[in-house]
Design a protein around this motif. Structure first.
Motif, short mmCIF file in Angstrom:
data_model
loop_
_atom_site.label_atom_id
_atom_site.label_comp_id
_atom_site.label_asym_id
_atom_site.label_seq_id
_atom_site.Cartn_x
_atom_site.Cartn_y
_atom_site.Cartn_z
N HIS A 267 0.78 -1.44 0.32
CA HIS A 267 0.15 -0.18 0.51
C HIS A 267 1.12 1.40 -0.15
N LEU B 1 1.27 5.54 1.03
CA LEU B 1 0.28 6.98 0.86
C LEU B 1 0.30 7.58 0.00
N ILE C 167 -5.48 6.88 1.27
CA ILE C 167 -4.58 6.71 2.76
C ILE C 167 -3.91 7.28 2.90
N LEU D 138 -0.12 4.92 7.33
CA LEU D 138 0.88 3.56 7.40
C LEU D 138 1.96 3.39 8.82
N ILE E 77 -3.28 1.00 8.27
CA ILE E 77 -3.55 1.35 7.69
C ILE E 77 -4.52 2.37 8.01
N GLU F 201 -7.02 5.09 6.81
CA GLU F 201 -7.72 6.08 5.44
C GLU F 201 -8.81 6.98 5.49
#
Length: 149
Positions: A10, A12, A105, A108, A120, A122
């Motif tokens: 994932h 940012l 996002i 993290l 994470i 969001e």
């Protein structure tokens, strides 16, 4: 089917957007039946004609359930929801509005309880057809790491 995504996959600032969904009177009635919330703001069209909104407004919990449900388009077996924070309803939702959800996002971070997972965060925004935010919150979920951190 998409490949499972590890925490490490994932990025940012990554953004995803859902399809839209039009809110109906049936949604109001079914949600009231499920929750027992028959408050006049949601169910009494005549009384709400004299309100500042001029019509019935959706249950906040229904907006949340539908807005979050729209995001469940991809199943990642490596992740699960930890919770939601800072939930707000800045604008009402009306019968006939079409809503969609946009997620970004914004965080993290390591999970202090589970070194084999990361957290994470969001930013969740549910928007109506006019681009107005009708729901805002943060979604925190835990995702398995490729290598324990």
């Amino acid at each position: 089917m998409e490949q499972p995504r590890y925490f490490d996959d994932h990025v940012l600032g990554e953004v995803r957007k859902t399809n839209g969904r039009t809110i109906t009177e049936t949604d109001f009635v079914v949600h009231a039946g499920h929750t027992g919330d028959f408050f006049p703001h949601h169910m009494d069209a005549e009384a709400m004609k004299e309100s500042p909104w001029g019509q019935r407004i959706a249950h906040g919990t229904m907006t949340f359930a539908i807005g979050i449900g729209l995001t469940a388009s991809v199943i990642n077996p490596l992740s699960f929801t930890y919770g939601y924070e800072r939930l707000r309803f800045p604008k009402p939702v009306f019968i006939g509005d079409t809503i969609h959800t946009e997620l970004t996002i914004t965080g993290l971070e390591p999970d202090p309880k589970r070194p084999d997972h990361g957290r994470i965060i969001e930013q969740v925004r549910v928007l109506n057809q006019r681009g107005e935010t009708v729901l805002a919150c943060d979604h925190i979920y835990l995702v398995q790491r490729k290598i324990a951190g």
